[in-house]
Scaffold this active site. Structure first.
Site, PDB file in Angstrom:
ATOM      1  N   ARG A  70       0.822  -1.221   0.000  1.00  0.00           N
ATOM      2  CA  ARG A  70       0.000   0.000   0.000  1.00  0.00           C
ATOM      3  C   ARG A  70       0.851   1.264   0.000  1.00  0.00           C
ATOM      4  O   ARG A  70       0.446   2.291  -0.527  1.00  0.00           O
ATOM      5  CB  ARG A  70      -0.991  -0.019   1.162  1.00  0.00           C
ATOM      6  CG  ARG A  70      -2.102  -1.051   0.965  1.00  0.00           C
ATOM      7  CD  ARG A  70      -3.013  -1.157   2.157  1.00  0.00           C
ATOM      8  NE  ARG A  70      -2.333  -1.573   3.362  1.00  0.00           N
ATOM      9  CZ  ARG A  70      -2.201  -2.838   3.769  1.00  0.00           C
ATOM     10  NH1 ARG A  70      -2.725  -3.811   3.072  1.00  0.00           N
ATOM     11  NH2 ARG A  70      -1.564  -3.126   4.881  1.00  0.00           N
ATOM     12  N   GLU A 107       5.414  -9.726  14.449  1.00  0.00           N
ATOM     13  CA  GLU A 107       4.719 -10.344  15.578  1.00  0.00           C
ATOM     14  C   GLU A 107       4.298 -11.776  15.259  1.00  0.00           C
ATOM     15  O   GLU A 107       4.059 -12.574  16.139  1.00  0.00           O
ATOM     16  CB  GLU A 107       3.513  -9.496  16.014  1.00  0.00           C
ATOM     17  CG  GLU A 107       2.437  -9.333  14.962  1.00  0.00           C
ATOM     18  CD  GLU A 107       2.664  -8.186  13.985  1.00  0.00           C
ATOM     19  OE1 GLU A 107       1.707  -7.857  13.270  1.00  0.00           O
ATOM     20  OE2 GLU A 107       3.770  -7.632  13.892  1.00  0.00           O
TER      21      GLU A 107
END
Length: 188
Positions: A70, A107
């Site tokens: 993006r 993560e």
């Protein structure tokens, strides 16, 4: 003190976000409210407002780096607005060799970012990094470290939305230094 031009651009961008953002409950997992910026970017006025705000944040950079994927949309538009070039910071394995790359922890696993090692001289360039969202900060820090490995100076990190309750800003400060400003249009 905030520059009045930047403040006005940020206000217009925030208004566009408030009008067009799509909230998706329980995505990507239960309890998470996903904030989809796609409708804001698809709206011509919303896109123009966001690009103007990010361009103000990035003013003074020699190049704009857009993070895969993006950030490519934003980086190209911001670069065009400022009359500078754009660098696509790609996910690993998308560019032909040779590349300059960096592996980093997410993560949920590991990832890699790359830029071309030939045909693109980044040495000494002031580069602003653009993306849509700042959450944990890991990708922004990796991009900044990669650009530094290529000889560039990180001018700033500029994103549309910083997720509330996430450590992104402090991770960027700890990973890239307090001299790299983190500029965001809104918090979500």
């Amino acid at each position: 003190m905030t520059d009045p031009v930047t403040a006005a651009a940020v206000d217009r961008a925030r208004e566009a976000i408030d009008r067009k953002i799509r909230l998706v409950p329980d995505f990507p997992e239960p309890g998470i409210a996903f904030k989809d910026l796609t409708p804001v970017l698809a709206d011509p006025e919303g896109l123009a407002a966001i690009v103007a705000a990010l361009a103000d944040f990035c003013r003074g950079a020699d190049l704009i780096a857009g993070l895969d994927a993006r950030g490519f949309l934003l980086g190209g538009a911001v670069a065009a607005e400022l009359g500078v070039g754009v660098v696509a910071v790609r996910k690993g394995g998308k560019l032909p060799p040779p590349v300059i790359g960096i592996d980093y922890e997410l993560e949920y696993g590991r990832a890699r970012l790359e830029v071309p090692a030939e045909g693109l001289d980044l040495r000494g360039k002031r580069i602003a990094v653009t993306d849509d969202v700042l959450a944990t900060g890991g990708t922004a820090v990796a991009a900044g470290a990669l650009l530094r490995d290529a000889g560039a100076q990180v001018h700033s990190i500029a994103v549309i939305m910083e997720l509330a309750g996430m450590p992104g800003r402090s991770v960027v400060r700890d990973g890239l230094g307090a001299d790299v400003p983190v500029r965001t249009v809104c918090e979500g």
